[in-house]
Design a protein around this motif. Structure first.
Motif, short mmCIF file in Angstrom:
data_model
loop_
_atom_site.label_atom_id
_atom_site.label_comp_id
_atom_site.label_asym_id
_atom_site.label_seq_id
_atom_site.Cartn_x
_atom_site.Cartn_y
_atom_site.Cartn_z
N ALA A 159 5.97 -1.69 15.62
CA ALA A 159 4.81 -2.58 15.65
C ALA A 159 4.37 -2.97 14.25
CB ALA A 159 3.66 -1.91 16.41
N ALA A 160 4.36 -1.99 13.35
CA ALA A 160 3.98 -2.28 11.97
C ALA A 160 4.97 -3.23 11.32
CB ALA A 160 3.89 -0.98 11.18
N ALA A 161 6.26 -3.05 11.65
CA ALA A 161 7.29 -3.91 11.06
C ALA A 161 7.15 -5.34 11.55
CB ALA A 161 8.67 -3.37 11.42
N VAL A 162 6.84 -5.51 12.83
CA VAL A 162 6.66 -6.86 13.35
C VAL A 162 5.48 -7.54 12.66
CG1 VAL A 162 5.98 -8.18 15.39
CG2 VAL A 162 7.71 -6.39 15.57
N GLU A 163 4.40 -6.78 12.40
CA GLU A 163 3.25 -7.32 11.68
C GLU A 163 3.67 -7.85 10.32
OE1 GLU A 163 -0.30 -5.01 10.98
OE2 GLU A 163 -0.33 -4.42 13.07
N GLU A 164 4.62 -7.16 9.70
CA GLU A 164 5.00 -7.48 8.33
C GLU A 164 6.22 -8.39 8.26
OE1 GLU A 164 5.54 -3.87 6.19
OE2 GLU A 164 3.52 -3.16 6.60
N SER A 165 6.68 -8.93 9.40
CA SER A 165 7.96 -9.63 9.41
C SER A 165 7.95 -10.90 8.58
CB SER A 165 8.37 -9.93 10.85
OG SER A 165 7.41 -10.77 11.47
N VAL A 166 6.81 -11.50 8.32
CA VAL A 166 6.77 -12.68 7.46
C VAL A 166 6.95 -12.28 6.01
CG1 VAL A 166 5.37 -14.60 6.66
CG2 VAL A 166 5.37 -14.00 9.08
N SER A 167 6.14 -11.37 5.54
CA SER A 167 6.30 -10.84 4.19
C SER A 167 5.55 -9.52 4.06
CB SER A 167 5.78 -11.81 3.14
OG SER A 167 5.86 -11.23 1.85
N ALA A 168 6.27 -8.49 3.65
CA ALA A 168 5.65 -7.18 3.45
C ALA A 168 4.64 -7.23 2.32
CB ALA A 168 6.72 -6.14 3.16
N ARG A 169 4.76 -8.20 1.45
CA ARG A 169 3.83 -8.31 0.33
C ARG A 169 2.40 -8.57 0.78
NH1 ARG A 169 3.49 -13.44 -3.53
NH2 ARG A 169 1.74 -12.77 -4.79
N LYS A 170 2.22 -9.05 2.00
CA LYS A 170 0.89 -9.43 2.48
C LYS A 170 0.10 -8.26 3.06
CE LYS A 170 1.71 -14.30 3.56
NZ LYS A 170 0.53 -14.79 2.83
N THR A 171 0.67 -7.07 3.09
CA THR A 171 -0.04 -5.95 3.70
C THR A 171 0.12 -4.68 2.85
OG1 THR A 171 1.86 -5.25 5.02
CG2 THR A 171 0.38 -6.85 6.03
N GLY A 172 -0.68 -3.68 3.21
CA GLY A 172 -0.51 -2.34 2.68
C GLY A 172 -0.60 -2.23 1.17
N LEU A 173 0.14 -1.26 0.64
CA LEU A 173 0.11 -0.99 -0.79
C LEU A 173 0.65 -2.17 -1.59
CD1 LEU A 173 -0.41 0.89 -3.15
CD2 LEU A 173 1.78 2.03 -2.67
N ALA A 174 1.59 -2.90 -1.03
CA ALA A 174 2.12 -4.09 -1.73
C ALA A 174 1.01 -5.08 -2.02
CB ALA A 174 3.23 -4.74 -0.90
N LEU A 175 0.18 -5.35 -1.02
CA LEU A 175 -0.94 -6.27 -1.21
C LEU A 175 -1.96 -5.70 -2.18
CD1 LEU A 175 -2.38 -8.90 -0.37
CD2 LEU A 175 -3.44 -7.60 1.50
N MET A 176 -2.25 -4.41 -2.06
CA MET A 176 -3.20 -3.78 -2.98
C MET A 176 -2.75 -3.90 -4.44
SD MET A 176 -4.27 -0.25 -1.00
CE MET A 176 -5.28 0.31 -2.39
N LEU A 177 -1.47 -3.68 -4.68
CA LEU A 177 -0.95 -3.78 -6.04
C LEU A 177 -0.98 -5.22 -6.53
CD1 LEU A 177 1.99 -1.24 -5.82
CD2 LEU A 177 0.23 -1.24 -7.61
N ASP A 178 -0.60 -6.13 -5.68
CA ASP A 178 -0.58 -7.54 -6.07
C ASP A 178 -1.98 -8.01 -6.46
OD1 ASP A 178 0.66 -10.10 -6.40
OD2 ASP A 178 -0.20 -10.71 -4.48
N GLU A 179 -2.96 -7.68 -5.63
CA GLU A 179 -4.33 -8.11 -5.91
C GLU A 179 -4.98 -7.26 -7.00
OE1 GLU A 179 -6.39 -8.10 -2.16
OE2 GLU A 179 -5.61 -10.09 -1.64
N GLY A 180 -4.68 -5.99 -7.01
CA GLY A 180 -5.35 -5.08 -7.94
C GLY A 180 -4.89 -5.21 -9.37
N THR A 181 -3.70 -5.79 -9.59
CA THR A 181 -3.20 -5.96 -10.96
C THR A 181 -3.29 -7.41 -11.42
OG1 THR A 181 -0.92 -6.26 -10.18
CG2 THR A 181 -1.59 -4.02 -10.77
#
Length: 308
Positions: free
Chosen positions: A61-83
């Motif tokens: 289920a989590a993978a389907v949520e992220e199927s467009v781009s993993a960068r839009k969720t989770g730690l990837a998104l936090m790092l992108d926005e936080g840096t």
């Protein structure tokens, strides 16, 4: 239906599932699926002996949520926005002019290569020695840079470069930081993997080509660092890497600490580049990350139907 779906994929990690449910293709070979299964469930799960259905369904289920781009969720998104602010600081230093100034001098470029050698030596020794499972999961062999940097060091400094080249003050500070967190808080090494490897993979390839032309280097000589020969598609690889990172079992507190460390890494790189002839290489770091974000932005628009 969810049970059958989870059972049919042998409970792989999120990255393998994403590769099946989206246009992104996992660069790791199918033969490694059993190892991925073992990491996910704690035991190799056969198709007809499925012992952790609920876990696999949640992962799916989590993978389907992220199927467009993993960068839009989770730690990837936090790092992108936080840096983002740190990235802007590097970017706003007249980076285009500085970039061309930097690659116009072979000795300046050689000093950059030397600094990166010592940084990557510390990083990759830490990745080898740490027992941290998160760092290990993100430590893809194809990303390793140390052997390539050794070849570049020979090109610029000769066979005896180990006897003559020493780390600069900024490089030593950077190396000491890596060694400290490796010993005291190895989760933070993930910030170093994220900040250096991803920028190198995208912007670095552009940098290598421009340096070759500007410095009139022999074809492929002195820029081995920027060649990722085992990664044919950088965007697919980084999508997989982001998905792997998002799947790590980290608390929110640890994730925020990794973001904070990411900003420290940006600052350390800016200091490293600032030692070189009028800040010419702050541009390198900014250009690398611009290339990464532009590439992912373009890919996301395409996936969403934005590129007509």
């Amino acid at each position: 239906m969810a049970y059958e779906m989870a059972n049919s994929v042998m409970a792989p990690r999120r990255s393998e599932i994403v590769s099946r449910s989206s246009p992104q293709n996992n660069p790791r070979p199918h033969a490694q699926l059993k190892a991925a299964v073992k990491r996910t469930t704690g035991a190799v799960v056969q198709r007809k002996n499925f012992s952790n259905c609920r876990r696999a369904v949640r992962v799916y289920a989590a993978a389907v949520e992220e199927s467009v781009s993993a960068r839009k969720t989770g730690l990837a998104l936090m790092l992108d926005e936080g840096t983002r602010k740190s990235h802007s600081m590097a970017e706003n230093t007249a980076f285009v002019t500085g970039f061309f100034k930097g690659i116009a001098k072979k000795d300046s470029f050689a000093r950059l290569v030397a600094g990166l050698y010592f940084v990557y030596e510390a990083m990759e020794e830490a990745f080898d020695s740490t027992p941290n499972s998160g760092v290990k999961a993100l430590d893809f062999k194809a990303l390793r840079r140390l052997e390539s940097l050794k070849e570049d060091m020979v090109y610029y400094y000769g066979e005896n470069w180990r006897e003559t080249v020493k780390p600069s003050p900024a490089t030593k500070k950077y190396v000491d930081k890596i060694k400290t967190i490796a010993a005291e808080d190895p989760d933070l090494l993930i910030a170093h993997q994220y900040t250096r490897y991803l920028g190198d993979l995208f912007g670095g390839q552009m940098m290598g080509g421009m340096a070759t032309r500007s410095l009139k280097l022999e074809n492929g000589k002195g820029v081995k660092f920027y060649s990722f020969k085992d990664i044919p598609d950088a965007s697919e690889f980084i999508e997989t890497w982001y998905t792997e990172m998002n799947a790590l079992d980290l608390s929110q507190e640890v994730k925020q600490a990794i973001v904070d460390e990411g900003n420290v890494v940006f600052a350390l790189n800016i200091e490293l580049f600032s030692e070189l002839d009028g800040n010419p290489f702050q541009s390198v770091f900014a250009l690398a990350w611009d290339a990464l974000k532009e590439k992912f932005g373009s890919s996301e628009r395409s996936l969403a139907g934005g590129d007509k």
